[in-house]
Design a protein around this motif. Structure first.
Motif, short mmCIF file in Angstrom:
data_model
loop_
_atom_site.label_atom_id
_atom_site.label_comp_id
_atom_site.label_asym_id
_atom_site.label_seq_id
_atom_site.Cartn_x
_atom_site.Cartn_y
_atom_site.Cartn_z
N LEU A 132 -15.74 11.11 4.54
CA LEU A 132 -15.19 12.46 4.30
C LEU A 132 -14.91 12.70 2.82
CD1 LEU A 132 -12.65 13.21 7.19
CD2 LEU A 132 -14.59 14.63 6.49
N GLY A 133 -14.40 11.70 2.13
CA GLY A 133 -14.09 11.87 0.71
C GLY A 133 -15.33 12.15 -0.10
N LEU A 134 -16.40 11.38 0.14
CA LEU A 134 -17.65 11.59 -0.58
C LEU A 134 -18.25 12.95 -0.23
CD1 LEU A 134 -19.99 10.74 -2.35
CD2 LEU A 134 -20.92 9.43 -0.42
N ALA A 135 -18.22 13.30 1.06
CA ALA A 135 -18.76 14.60 1.46
C ALA A 135 -18.00 15.74 0.80
CB ALA A 135 -18.69 14.74 2.98
N ILE A 145 -13.80 8.64 -3.04
CA ILE A 145 -15.24 8.84 -2.99
C ILE A 145 -15.94 7.67 -2.30
CG2 ILE A 145 -17.33 9.00 -4.41
CD1 ILE A 145 -15.64 10.60 -6.43
N ARG A 146 -15.54 6.45 -2.64
CA ARG A 146 -16.13 5.26 -2.03
C ARG A 146 -15.03 4.27 -1.69
NH1 ARG A 146 -21.78 4.12 -2.60
NH2 ARG A 146 -21.30 2.22 -1.49
N ASN A 147 -14.87 3.97 -0.40
CA ASN A 147 -13.81 3.06 0.03
C ASN A 147 -13.93 1.67 -0.60
OD1 ASN A 147 -13.48 4.29 3.49
ND2 ASN A 147 -12.89 5.17 1.53
N ASN A 148 -15.14 1.27 -0.97
CA ASN A 148 -15.32 -0.06 -1.57
C ASN A 148 -14.52 -0.23 -2.85
OD1 ASN A 148 -17.15 -0.35 0.48
ND2 ASN A 148 -18.83 -1.05 -0.79
N TYR A 149 -14.21 0.88 -3.52
CA TYR A 149 -13.47 0.77 -4.78
C TYR A 149 -11.99 0.47 -4.55
CZ TYR A 149 -17.62 2.34 -7.21
OH TYR A 149 -18.89 2.42 -7.72
N LEU A 150 -11.59 0.32 -3.28
CA LEU A 150 -10.24 -0.17 -3.01
C LEU A 150 -10.04 -1.56 -3.62
CD1 LEU A 150 -9.75 0.96 0.69
CD2 LEU A 150 -8.26 1.57 -1.23
N ILE A 151 -11.14 -2.32 -3.76
CA ILE A 151 -11.05 -3.63 -4.42
C ILE A 151 -10.58 -3.44 -5.86
CG2 ILE A 151 -12.34 -5.68 -5.11
CD1 ILE A 151 -14.27 -5.04 -2.79
N GLY A 152 -11.08 -2.40 -6.52
CA GLY A 152 -10.64 -2.10 -7.88
C GLY A 152 -9.18 -1.69 -7.92
N ALA A 153 -8.76 -0.91 -6.91
CA ALA A 153 -7.35 -0.49 -6.86
C ALA A 153 -6.44 -1.70 -6.69
CB ALA A 153 -7.15 0.49 -5.70
N ILE A 154 -6.85 -2.64 -5.86
CA ILE A 154 -6.05 -3.85 -5.66
C ILE A 154 -5.96 -4.64 -6.96
CG2 ILE A 154 -5.96 -6.07 -4.46
CD1 ILE A 154 -7.31 -4.64 -2.07
N ALA A 155 -7.08 -4.72 -7.69
CA ALA A 155 -7.08 -5.45 -8.97
C ALA A 155 -6.14 -4.79 -9.97
CB ALA A 155 -8.50 -5.52 -9.53
N VAL A 156 -6.17 -3.46 -10.05
CA VAL A 156 -5.27 -2.74 -10.96
C VAL A 156 -3.82 -2.99 -10.56
CG1 VAL A 156 -4.53 -0.47 -11.77
CG2 VAL A 156 -6.97 -0.98 -11.57
N PHE A 157 -3.52 -2.93 -9.26
CA PHE A 157 -2.16 -3.19 -8.78
C PHE A 157 -1.69 -4.58 -9.18
CE2 PHE A 157 0.53 -5.22 -5.60
CZ PHE A 157 1.62 -4.37 -5.60
N ILE A 158 -2.56 -5.59 -8.99
CA ILE A 158 -2.17 -6.96 -9.31
C ILE A 158 -1.87 -7.11 -10.80
CG2 ILE A 158 -3.04 -9.34 -9.46
CD1 ILE A 158 -4.54 -8.82 -6.82
N ILE A 184 -3.14 7.60 0.02
CA ILE A 184 -2.63 8.88 0.53
C ILE A 184 -3.67 10.01 0.51
CG2 ILE A 184 -0.94 10.72 0.12
CD1 ILE A 184 1.07 8.56 -0.67
N PRO A 185 -4.45 10.20 -0.56
CA PRO A 185 -5.40 11.32 -0.56
C PRO A 185 -6.37 11.31 0.62
CG PRO A 185 -5.16 10.47 -2.77
CD PRO A 185 -4.43 9.52 -1.87
N GLY A 186 -6.82 10.13 1.04
CA GLY A 186 -7.71 10.05 2.19
C GLY A 186 -7.04 10.55 3.47
N LYS A 187 -5.76 10.18 3.63
CA LYS A 187 -5.01 10.65 4.80
C LYS A 187 -4.83 12.17 4.76
CE LYS A 187 -4.13 6.51 6.46
NZ LYS A 187 -4.70 6.05 7.77
N LEU A 188 -4.48 12.67 3.59
CA LEU A 188 -4.30 14.12 3.45
C LEU A 188 -5.59 14.87 3.72
CD1 LEU A 188 -2.08 14.27 0.22
CD2 LEU A 188 -1.34 14.54 2.60
N LEU A 189 -6.70 14.31 3.26
CA LEU A 189 -8.00 14.94 3.49
C LEU A 189 -8.32 14.99 4.98
CD1 LEU A 189 -10.27 16.07 1.66
CD2 LEU A 189 -11.44 13.88 1.95
N THR A 190 -8.04 13.91 5.68
CA THR A 190 -8.28 13.87 7.12
C THR A 190 -7.44 14.92 7.83
OG1 THR A 190 -8.82 11.51 7.07
CG2 THR A 190 -8.15 12.43 9.18
N TRP A 191 -6.16 15.01 7.46
CA TRP A 191 -5.29 16.01 8.08
C TRP A 191 -5.80 17.43 7.80
CZ3 TRP A 191 -0.33 13.31 5.90
CH2 TRP A 191 -0.08 12.15 6.65
#
Length: 515
Positions: free
Chosen positions: A140-143, A250-263, A290-297
Motif C-alpha cells: 500500500l505504501g509503494l502504491a 515505500i519498501r518494508n525491507n528498509y525496516l532493517i535500515g530503521a533498526i540500524a539507525v535506532f541502534i 506508524i505511517p503504515g498503520k495510518l495509511l491502512t486506516w
C-alpha cells in the motif's frame, strides 16, 4: 575514560558491530573472489552459482591499479567538477537506456503500478478479494507513492526518468555523506567514481518497484543521522525521521535500515548519556511503524471495510528455507510457495499461516537433523544472494520472452544475454569485489585497526550490512534485494582503498630506502 555501565555497554556494542561487520565483509569478499551468480535472460528467473570467471581477477587488478596509478590526476580534479561530469554522462546513458526500450513493467511491479493507476481513477478493485493489494497489502505504501507521482504523469517513461533523477540524487547524497565522514579528498573522489561505476544503479532505473525511491529516502535519513552525530544542522533530526519513515513506507525491507539507525542512536545515548539521541531513536521507531498503520486506516475508511491481512509474513520465512531441489530455483529464492498456498487456502490468512508454520517446523527439524545439509543450503543461499554482480538489474528490465523489447543493437545484445551481458558481468564483478574488499581494508588499516570499535558516524553501512545478511539467510531472497546494502558500503570502501594506497607507498619508500 568514562567507566560507567552505560559506557561499558556502548564499548561492547561497538566491538560487536565491528567484529560482525568485518566477518560478514571478509566472507563476502571471499565469495565474490571465488563465485558468481548468473541469471539467464528469460522469464523463469533461473539462478546458477558458478565459479568466478578468471577475467574478473584481471579486471580487479586493472581497476585497482588504475585507481592507484591515476590517484594524483584524480586528486587534482575538483570534486564538484568530477561529480558534474560523471553525472552528465550518467544522465545521457540513462536517457539512452530509457528511450530505446519498451516502456513497460511486469510481475509485482506491474501489480503495484496498475493498482495505483486504478485507484487514481476511482477504482479500488485491487483492495477486494483476489485483487493485488488484497493479497499483498504491505504494498500500500509503494502504491500510494506511485499515486502521488501519477499526479504528474502516469506514463511508465516518466517513472523511468524519475528513477534516473533519484539515482543521481542518491550518488550526490552519498558524496555529501563522505564529505562529512572522511577528511580525505581522494577518498571522496573515489566515492564519486565508484558510485557512478556501480552499474546496477543505472540499469535499475527500468525497475519501477520502489527500490530506488526507498533507497533515496533512506540516504536522506542517513545523512540526517550523520549530521546529528556531528552536531550539524538544526534540520538533521527532521531529515532522519522523515527519510527513514518514507523509506519504510515505500519498501518494508528498509525496516532493517530503521533498526540500524535506532541502534546507532541508542549507542550514542549510551556513550554520551545524551537523552536527545534516545528521544530521536524512539521517533525513528515511530516513523518506521506508524505511517503504515495510518495509511491502512485511511484506505479502510475510504473502502468502508477492513483491509485484508494478505499473505502472512511467516510464509516468506518458510519459502526462504526451502530447498527447491527439483527446480531451477536456488534454495531460499522466490518459488511461488507463499502465493500458491495462500490461494489454495482460499485467501484465508489464518489457515495459510498455520500451514506455513507446519511446513516451517518440518523444514527446521530437517536442517537441525542434518548440519552438513544445512551448511550447504545456507552457504549456497548466501553466495547466490551476494555474488550476482548485476543484482538482477538487467534481468529486471525488458525481457523479449515477456514481450518487452529494446531498439538498439547494443541494448539487444545486453538484454538477450549475449557478449555485452557477459562483459558487464566481468566489469561489475570486479567493482563488487573492490567494494567488499575495500570496506574490509577500511576497517583493518584505519588507525587502531580491529583493536578499537567503529565510530558511530561510520557505523551505519556495516550495521546495515550485518542486518541484511542475517535477514536474507532466513527470509525469501533475491540478489536485487541486497543492492542497497552494497551501495552503502562505497564510502567506506573508498577510504579503505586510500589507506591501502598509502600503505603501499610507505612500503615502497621503506624498501627503496633499504636499498
Amino acid at each position: 575514560m568514562n567507566k560507567t555501565p552505560l559506557n561499558f555497554m556502548y564499548r561492547f556494542c561497538s566491538g560487536a558491530v565491528t567484529v560482525a561487520g568485518t566477518l560478514a565483509l571478509v566472507l563476502l569478499s571471499v565469495f565474490a573472489l571465488i563465485f558468481r551468480t548468473w541469471i539467464p535472460m528469460n522469464k523463469n528467473e533461473e539462478v546458477y552459482v558458478q565459479f568466478q570467471n578468471p577475467f574478473v581477477w584481471l579486471a580487479i587488478l586493472a581497476v585497482i591499479g588504475l585507481l592507484i596509478v591515476l590517484a594524483p590526476q584524480i586528486g587534482r580534479i575538483p570534486e564538484h567538477t568530477l561529480f558534474l561530469c560523471l553525472g552528465c554522462l550518467y544522465a545521457v546513458a540513462g536517457c539512452f537506456l530509457i528511450f530505446n526500450t519498451d516502456p513497460s513493467v511486469r510481475s509485482d511491479a506491474y501489480g503495484v503500478f496498475e493498482s495505483a493507476l486504478s485507484m487514481n481513477e476511482g477504482r479500488f478493485s485491487s483492495l477486494e478479494p483476489g485483487g493485488y493489494l488484497y493479497i499483498y497489502p504491505h504494498q500500500l505504501g509503494l502504491a500510494t507513492f506511485e499515486r502521488i507521482l501519477m499526479a504528474f504523469s502516469a506514463d511508465i517513461t516518466f517513472f523511468f526518468l524519475a528513477n534516473l533523477v533519484m539515482m543521481i540524487a542518491i550518488n550526490f547524497i552519498q558524496w555529501k555523506c563522505c564529505q562529512m565522514l572522511f577528511d580525505n579528498g581522494l577518498a571522496r573522489r573515489y566515492t564519486i567514481l565508484l558510485s557512478f561505476l556501480f552499474l546496477p544503479g543505472l540499469f535499475s532505473i527500468l525497475f519501477v518497484y520502489g527500490l530506488i525511491p526507498g533507497l533515496l529516502f533512506l540516504y536522506i535519513g542517513v545523512y540526517g543521522l550523520i549530521s546529528w552525530l556531528y552536531g550539524r544542522g538544526k534540520f538533521a533530526p527532521a531529515a532522519a525521521v522523515f527519510g527513514v519513515g518514507m523509506a519504510c513506507l515505500i519498501r518494508n525491507n528498509y525496516l532493517i535500515g530503521a533498526i540500524a539507525v535506532f541502534i546507532i542512536l541508542f549507542m550514542d545515548f549510551l556513550k554520551e548519556v545524551r537523552w536527545k539521541s534516545l528521544i530521536l531513536a524512539l521517533a525513528i521507531v515511530a516513523a518506521a511503524l506508524i505511517p503504515g498503520k495510518l495509511l491502512t486506516w485511511g484506505y479502510e475508511a475510504a473502502a468502508g471495510a477492513d483491509l485484508s491481512r494478505g499473505i502472512p509474513k511467516i510464509m516468506w520465512v518458510t519459502m526462504g528455507l526451502q530447498d527447491n531441489e527439483d527446480s531451477s530455483f536456488v534454495g531460499g529464492w522466490f518459488n511461488g510457495y507463499n502465493y500458491n498456498v495462500y490461494m489454495d487456502k482460499d485467501m484465508d490468512s489464518e489457515t495459510s499461516g498455520e500451514q506455513a508454520k507446519e511446513d516451517l517446523n518440518d523444514r527446521v527439524s530437517e536442517l537441525l537433523g542434518d548440519p552438513a545439509k544445512a551448511a550447504v543450503f545456507f552457504g549456497t543461499k548466501a553466495i547466490s544472494t551476494w555474488t550476482d554482480p548485476l543484482f538482477q538489474s538487467i534481468w529486471s528490465g525488458p525481457l523479449e520472452d515477456m514481450g518487452q523489447y529494446t531498439h538498439k543493437g547494443i541494448l539487444k545484445n545486453i538484454y538477450t544475454g549475449q557478449e555485452g551481458y557477459e562483459i558487464l558481468m566481468v566489469l561489475c564483478a570486479a567493482i563488487l569485489f573492490i567494494i567488499y574488499g575495500g570496506a574490509v581494508l577500511g576497517i583493518f588499516l584505519r588507525p587502531g585497526g580491529m583493536k578499537c570499535g567503529l565510530d558511530l558516524k561510520v557505523m551505519f553501512p556495516f550495521l546495515f550490512l550485518v542486518g541484511g545478511f542475517l535477514f536474507h539467510l532466513v527470509w525469501e531472497t533475491k540478489s536485487q534485494y541486497v543492492f542497497p546494502f552494497v551501495m552503502m558500503l562505497i564510502p567506506g570502501a573508498s577510504f579503505g582503498l586510500v589507506l591501502f594506497k598509502e600503505r603501499l607507498e610507505r612500503l615502497r619508500r621503506k624498501t627503496g630506502g633499504a636499498k
